[in-house]
Design an enzyme around this catalytic site. Structure first.
Site, mmCIF file in Angstrom:
data_model
loop_
_atom_site.group_PDB
_atom_site.id
_atom_site.type_symbol
_atom_site.label_atom_id
_atom_site.label_comp_id
_atom_site.label_asym_id
_atom_site.label_seq_id
_atom_site.Cartn_x
_atom_site.Cartn_y
_atom_site.Cartn_z
ATOM 1 C CG HIS A 112 -7.219 -1.550 8.361
ATOM 2 N ND1 HIS A 112 -5.869 -1.463 8.572
ATOM 3 C CD2 HIS A 112 -7.777 -0.625 9.170
ATOM 4 C CE1 HIS A 112 -5.630 -0.541 9.478
ATOM 5 N NE2 HIS A 112 -6.768 0.007 9.864
ATOM 6 C CD GLU A 113 -11.140 1.123 8.960
ATOM 7 O OE1 GLU A 113 -11.702 1.306 10.056
ATOM 8 O OE2 GLU A 113 -9.972 1.481 8.737
ATOM 9 C CG HIS A 153 -10.090 -0.975 13.392
ATOM 10 N ND1 HIS A 153 -9.067 -0.952 14.307
ATOM 11 C CD2 HIS A 153 -9.616 -0.323 12.305
ATOM 12 C CE1 HIS A 153 -8.034 -0.327 13.786
ATOM 13 N NE2 HIS A 153 -8.341 0.066 12.570
HETATM 14 ZN ZN LIG Z 1 -7.361 1.360 11.283
#
Ligand SMILES: [Zn+2]
Length: 389
Positions: free
Chosen positions: A68-69, A72
């Site tokens: 998830h990170e 980003h």
């Molecule tokens: Zn996030």
């Protein structure tokens, strides 16, 4: 807010760390799976296998937090604001970028990338569970299904509109795009984050007190973290926001006293005594390219009888301790990178590799003080020392 984090290594130049609260999450998830979820979903297995599947599933969940990170960070890199480090914590993770996104569009895309990744991982997990449901043991199938559902939940939770959640950043981008004021948009997102935290806290308290459910504690903790994190962002916000758009070229001294590197220490000391009030100087090569920094303190260290024969270039600092930036670099970026000692350090500012000016400790302090007074430093026009100003 993540001062106590455990380093986990580097991926593509991004430092990955875990906050201690991740261990709490790992334990809680494993415990939840091994004692409640898995025995109910796949009854009759050996108790040891519940724990093994529980630990593996929890580890898989943390790995998907990392993905998830990283998404980003990947989108941030595409928009020219690459990731600096990623910190995993109980609410997902935090990706620190090297700079703030410069447009609402970039801000929005970077924020939405994480939840999209989580939902995709979730769908993949559920899909895999369905695919192997007929052939595999029910235990790993349940683990996969939980992983899938957990990731979808994580993606949706992160879409809630309040800082520091991704939804809060998306809200900020939306308000920023409509009103054109990033600082005020950030304040709106942070207030939403605090309201969200308070709502979680109240819901948790109600669960605990009215229904006697200890899962309420989890919600209270979540609410407390949200309020805490929103405040931390808020505290760091205003000064950074006000300095955010200021470029190095606007705060630099455009006409410092420069040292030709081939001058002797003695000759330059004589020149410096009569030129300006500087204590640190940029050193230029024969063709005018800045090659280093020298301070009066550096010159003092040359033995007196050697000062007539030693060239300034031989005393100058030319290594990585000397920072060189372009005139268009942001002041906030510079402040993250350097610590300038007064009378000792200097940042060399270049424009197409020629020296455009210098930034000393006093210039940075002045920029911060002006920003605190809500004023923007204006670029000084280059002048020769004799000019009336
Ligand atoms: Zn996030």
């Amino acid at each position: 807010m993540f001062r106590t984090a455990i380093p986990l290594g580097r991926w593509a130049g991004i430092a990955v760390r875990a906050h201690w609260s991740v261990l709490l999450v790992l334990f809680l998830i494993t415990d939840l799976l091994a004692t409640a979820v898995l025995p109910r979903a796949a009854p009759g297995a050996d108790p040891g296998w519940y724990w093994v599947t529980g630990v593996l599933t929890a580890a898989g969940f943390l790995a998907s937090l990392l993905l998830h990170e990283l998404s980003h960070a990947a989108v941030a890199r595409r928009h020219g604001v690459g990731g600096k480090r990623i910190t995993l914590w109980m609410l997902g993770g935090a990706a620190d970028l090297k700079a703030e996104p410069s447009t609402p569009k970039a801000d929005f895309r970077i924020a939405v990338a994480g939840p999209i990744a989580s939902v995709l991982i979730g769908v993949a997990g559920l899909g895999a569970a369905v695919l192997v449901a007929g052939v595999a043991h029910p235990l790993p199938v349940s683990g996969l299904a939980w992983l899938g559902a957990g990731n979808i939940l994580l993606g949706v939770f992160n879409l809630l509109p309040g800082a520091p959640l991704d939804g809060g950043r998306m809200l900020r981008a939306a308000v920023w795009s409509r009103r054109g004021d990033r600082a005020r948009a950030g304040a709106v997102a942070e207030r939403f984050g605090q309201a969200l935290g308070a709502a979680f806290g109240i819901a948790g308290l109600a669960q605990l007190l009215l229904f006697g459910r200890f899962s309420g504690l989890w919600l209270i903790l979540l609410g407390w973290f949200l309020i805490f994190a929103a405040q931390a962002e808020f505290a760091a916000g205003p000064l950074r926001e006000r300095l955010g758009g200021v470029r190095v070229g606007e705060i630099m001294n455009p006409s410092p006293t420069v040292v030709p590197g081939w001058w002797t220490v003695d000759a330059f000391a004589d020149h410096a005594a009569g030129a300006g009030r500087d204590r640190v100087f940029p050193v230029l090569s024969f063709d005018g390219v800045p090659v280093g920094v020298v301070s009066l303190g550096d010159l003092i260290r040359v033995p007196a009888d050697a000062r007539r024969a030693t060239r300034v270039a031989d005393v100058a600092r030319k290594d990585q301790t000397v920072t060189v930036v372009g005139v268009d670099a942001r002041v906030t970026e510079l402040m993250n990178r350097v610590f300038l000692r007064p009378g000792r350090d200097l940042v060399l500012v270049t424009e197409s590799s020629a020296l455009a000016g210098v930034v000393g400790a006093g210039d940075l302090a002045r920029a911060v003080e002006l920003a605190t007074l809500r004023h923007r430093p204006r670029a000084a026009a280059p002048h020769s020392p004799g000019d009336p100003r």
